[in-house]
Motif scaffolding. Structure first.
Motif, PDB file in Angstrom:
ATOM      1  N   SER A  30      -7.307   1.356   8.855  1.00 31.23           N
ATOM      2  CA  SER A  30      -6.592   1.749   7.636  1.00 31.23           C
ATOM      3  C   SER A  30      -6.353   0.611   6.661  1.00 31.23           C
ATOM      4  CB  SER A  30      -5.270   2.408   8.001  1.00 31.23           C
ATOM      5  OG  SER A  30      -4.494   1.520   8.768  1.00 31.23           O
ATOM      6  N   THR A  31      -6.716  -0.612   6.993  1.00 35.60           N
ATOM      7  CA  THR A  31      -6.513  -1.755   6.108  1.00 35.60           C
ATOM      8  C   THR A  31      -7.694  -2.010   5.177  1.00 35.60           C
ATOM      9  OG1 THR A  31      -7.324  -3.180   7.877  1.00 35.60           O
ATOM     10  CG2 THR A  31      -4.946  -2.923   7.699  1.00 35.60           C
ATOM     11  N   ALA A  32      -8.725  -1.203   5.227  1.00 36.79           N
ATOM     12  CA  ALA A  32      -9.915  -1.416   4.392  1.00 36.79           C
ATOM     13  C   ALA A  32      -9.652  -1.005   2.945  1.00 36.79           C
ATOM     14  CB  ALA A  32     -11.086  -0.616   4.942  1.00 36.79           C
ATOM     15  N   TYR A  33     -10.197  -1.778   2.017  1.00 35.04           N
ATOM     16  CA  TYR A  33     -10.085  -1.464   0.596  1.00 35.04           C
ATOM     17  C   TYR A  33     -11.433  -1.089  -0.005  1.00 35.04           C
ATOM     18  CZ  TYR A  33      -5.493  -3.486   1.112  1.00 35.04           C
ATOM     19  OH  TYR A  33      -4.218  -3.744   1.533  1.00 35.04           O
ATOM     20  N   PHE A  34     -12.512  -1.548   0.627  1.00 34.97           N
ATOM     21  CA  PHE A  34     -13.873  -1.236   0.200  1.00 34.97           C
ATOM     22  C   PHE A  34     -14.668  -0.858   1.453  1.00 34.97           C
ATOM     23  CE2 PHE A  34     -12.304  -4.281  -2.874  1.00 34.97           C
ATOM     24  CZ  PHE A  34     -12.672  -3.716  -4.080  1.00 34.97           C
ATOM     25  N   CYS A  35     -15.558   0.105   1.327  1.00 35.34           N
ATOM     26  CA  CYS A  35     -16.388   0.495   2.462  1.00 35.34           C
ATOM     27  C   CYS A  35     -17.331  -0.640   2.838  1.00 35.34           C
ATOM     28  CB  CYS A  35     -17.189   1.740   2.131  1.00 35.34           C
ATOM     29  SG  CYS A  35     -18.273   2.264   3.483  1.00 35.34           S
ATOM     30  N   ARG A  36     -17.341  -0.959   4.103  1.00 35.07           N
ATOM     31  CA  ARG A  36     -18.206  -2.013   4.627  1.00 35.07           C
ATOM     32  C   ARG A  36     -19.684  -1.654   4.508  1.00 35.07           C
ATOM     33  NH1 ARG A  36     -17.930  -3.896  10.884  1.00 35.07           N
ATOM     34  NH2 ARG A  36     -20.028  -3.116  11.126  1.00 35.07           N
ATOM     35  N   GLU A  37     -19.975  -0.379   4.516  1.00 29.37           N
ATOM     36  CA  GLU A  37     -21.368   0.064   4.488  1.00 29.37           C
ATOM     37  C   GLU A  37     -21.918   0.242   3.071  1.00 29.37           C
ATOM     38  OE1 GLU A  37     -23.591   0.659   7.250  1.00 29.37           O
ATOM     39  OE2 GLU A  37     -22.017  -0.653   8.006  1.00 29.37           O
ATOM     40  N   CYS A  38     -21.131   0.854   2.183  1.00 31.20           N
ATOM     41  CA  CYS A  38     -21.681   1.189   0.866  1.00 31.20           C
ATOM     42  C   CYS A  38     -20.905   0.599  -0.307  1.00 31.20           C
ATOM     43  CB  CYS A  38     -21.791   2.705   0.709  1.00 31.20           C
ATOM     44  SG  CYS A  38     -20.201   3.552   0.517  1.00 31.20           S
ATOM     45  N   GLY A  39     -19.751  -0.018  -0.049  1.00 32.81           N
ATOM     46  CA  GLY A  39     -18.979  -0.645  -1.110  1.00 32.81           C
ATOM     47  C   GLY A  39     -18.053   0.292  -1.869  1.00 32.81           C
ATOM     48  N   SER A  40     -18.036   1.552  -1.525  1.00 33.60           N
ATOM     49  CA  SER A  40     -17.182   2.530  -2.202  1.00 33.60           C
ATOM     50  C   SER A  40     -15.703   2.198  -1.998  1.00 33.60           C
ATOM     51  CB  SER A  40     -17.474   3.924  -1.647  1.00 33.60           C
ATOM     52  OG  SER A  40     -16.523   4.856  -2.117  1.00 33.60           O
TER      53      SER A  40
END
Length: 121
Positions: A30-40
Protein backbone atom coordinates in the motif's frame (compact mmCIF):
# COMPACT_ATOMS: atom_id res chain seq x y z
CA UNK A 1 -8.55 7.37 7.58
CA UNK A 2 -4.91 7.46 6.42
CA UNK A 3 -3.31 4.58 4.52
CA UNK A 4 -1.20 3.80 7.60
CA UNK A 5 -4.32 3.60 9.79
CA UNK A 6 -6.00 1.35 7.23
CA UNK A 7 -2.97 -0.98 7.14
CA UNK A 8 -2.99 -1.21 10.95
CA UNK A 9 -6.74 -1.86 11.22
CA UNK A 10 -6.63 -4.54 8.52
CA UNK A 11 -3.59 -6.23 10.11
CA UNK A 12 -5.53 -6.44 13.38
CA UNK A 13 -8.08 -8.49 11.41
CA UNK A 14 -5.46 -10.73 9.76
CA UNK A 15 -5.57 -8.96 6.40
CA UNK A 16 -3.10 -6.95 4.34
CA UNK A 17 -4.12 -3.82 2.46
CA UNK A 18 -2.51 -3.71 -0.98
CA UNK A 19 -2.82 -1.58 -4.11
CA UNK A 20 -3.56 -3.05 -7.51
CA UNK A 21 -2.61 -1.03 -10.59
CA UNK A 22 -5.75 -0.10 -12.50
CA UNK A 23 -3.84 -0.17 -15.81
CA UNK A 24 -1.84 -3.42 -15.70
CA UNK A 25 -3.11 -5.22 -12.58
CA UNK A 26 0.28 -5.47 -10.84
CA UNK A 27 -0.10 -5.84 -7.06
CA UNK A 28 1.88 -3.56 -4.71
CA UNK A 29 2.14 -2.95 -1.00
CA UNK A 30 0.00 0.00 0.00
CA UNK A 31 2.99 2.38 0.09
CA UNK A 32 3.41 2.48 -3.72
CA UNK A 33 2.85 5.76 -5.55
CA UNK A 34 3.71 4.59 -9.08
CA UNK A 35 3.25 1.14 -10.61
CA UNK A 36 6.52 -0.74 -10.72
CA UNK A 37 5.51 -2.43 -13.96
CA UNK A 38 3.92 0.31 -16.07
CA UNK A 39 4.48 3.61 -14.23
CA UNK A 40 0.77 4.35 -13.79
CA UNK A 41 -0.44 6.31 -10.76
CA UNK A 42 -3.87 4.65 -10.71
CA UNK A 43 -4.55 2.09 -7.97
CA UNK A 44 -7.46 0.33 -6.33
CA UNK A 45 -7.36 -1.13 -2.83
CA UNK A 46 -7.30 -4.91 -2.54
CA UNK A 47 -7.40 -6.83 0.75
CA UNK A 48 -5.38 -10.03 0.90
CA UNK A 49 -5.64 -12.77 3.46
CA UNK A 50 -2.56 -12.41 5.64
CA UNK A 51 -1.42 -16.01 5.17
CA UNK A 52 1.67 -17.45 3.59
CA UNK A 53 5.01 -19.04 4.36
CA UNK A 54 8.15 -17.82 6.06
CA UNK A 55 10.70 -16.77 3.42
CA UNK A 56 13.47 -15.74 5.83
CA UNK A 57 13.97 -14.31 9.31
CA UNK A 58 16.42 -13.01 11.88
CA UNK A 59 16.34 -14.17 15.49
CA UNK A 60 16.71 -11.34 17.98
CA UNK A 61 18.23 -12.25 21.34
CA UNK A 62 19.61 -8.81 22.23
CA UNK A 63 16.74 -6.43 21.62
CA UNK A 64 16.76 -2.67 21.14
CA UNK A 65 15.68 -0.49 24.06
CA UNK A 66 12.04 -1.02 24.92
CA UNK A 67 11.79 -4.49 23.37
CA UNK A 68 13.85 -6.48 25.90
CA UNK A 69 10.74 -8.11 27.39
CA UNK A 70 9.96 -9.79 24.06
CA UNK A 71 13.25 -11.67 23.57
CA UNK A 72 13.83 -14.05 22.03
CA UNK A 73 11.79 -13.26 18.95
CA UNK A 74 12.16 -13.33 15.18
CA UNK A 75 11.79 -10.55 12.68
CA UNK A 76 10.28 -12.52 9.80
CA UNK A 77 9.53 -12.06 6.12
CA UNK A 78 6.23 -13.66 5.13
CA UNK A 79 5.65 -14.49 1.44
CA UNK A 80 1.93 -14.04 0.98
CA UNK A 81 -0.22 -16.70 -0.65
CA UNK A 82 -1.47 -16.03 -4.19
CA UNK A 83 0.94 -13.13 -4.81
CA UNK A 84 4.61 -12.26 -5.07
CA UNK A 85 4.32 -9.84 -2.15
CA UNK A 86 6.34 -10.20 1.02
CA UNK A 87 5.67 -8.44 4.30
CA UNK A 88 7.85 -8.27 7.40
CA UNK A 89 6.71 -8.60 10.98
CA UNK A 90 7.30 -9.80 14.53
CA UNK A 91 7.02 -13.45 15.66
CA UNK A 92 7.30 -14.20 19.37
CA UNK A 93 9.00 -17.14 21.03
CA UNK A 94 11.56 -18.00 18.35
CA UNK A 95 14.91 -18.83 19.99
CA UNK A 96 16.63 -21.16 17.51
CA UNK A 97 16.38 -21.95 13.79
CA UNK A 98 14.74 -25.26 14.65
CA UNK A 99 11.81 -23.25 16.08
CA UNK A 100 11.05 -21.80 12.64
CA UNK A 101 12.10 -23.69 9.50
CA UNK A 102 11.94 -21.63 6.30
CA UNK A 103 8.66 -22.51 4.60
CA UNK A 104 6.66 -22.70 7.83
CA UNK A 105 3.03 -21.69 7.30
CA UNK A 106 2.17 -18.46 9.12
CA UNK A 107 -0.39 -15.67 9.22
CA UNK A 108 -0.79 -12.04 10.23
CA UNK A 109 -2.68 -11.93 13.53
CA UNK A 110 -2.44 -8.34 14.70
CA UNK A 111 -0.61 -5.07 15.11
CA UNK A 112 0.81 -3.36 18.19
CA UNK A 113 3.87 -1.39 19.31
CA UNK A 114 6.05 -4.11 17.73
CA UNK A 115 4.45 -3.66 14.31
CA UNK A 116 2.71 -6.42 12.33
CA UNK A 117 2.35 -9.59 14.43
CA UNK A 118 2.81 -12.90 12.61
CA UNK A 119 2.16 -16.33 14.14
CA UNK A 120 2.65 -19.89 12.98
CA UNK A 121 -0.48 -21.53 11.61
Amino acid sequence: MSVEEQVIENAKNGKLLTHKCTDCGYLHLSTAYFCRECGSKGFEDVLLEGTGEIATYTIITVAPAGFEKYTPYAFVVLKLDNSDLRISGFMAGIATPSDLPVGTRAKITGFDERGIIIEKQ
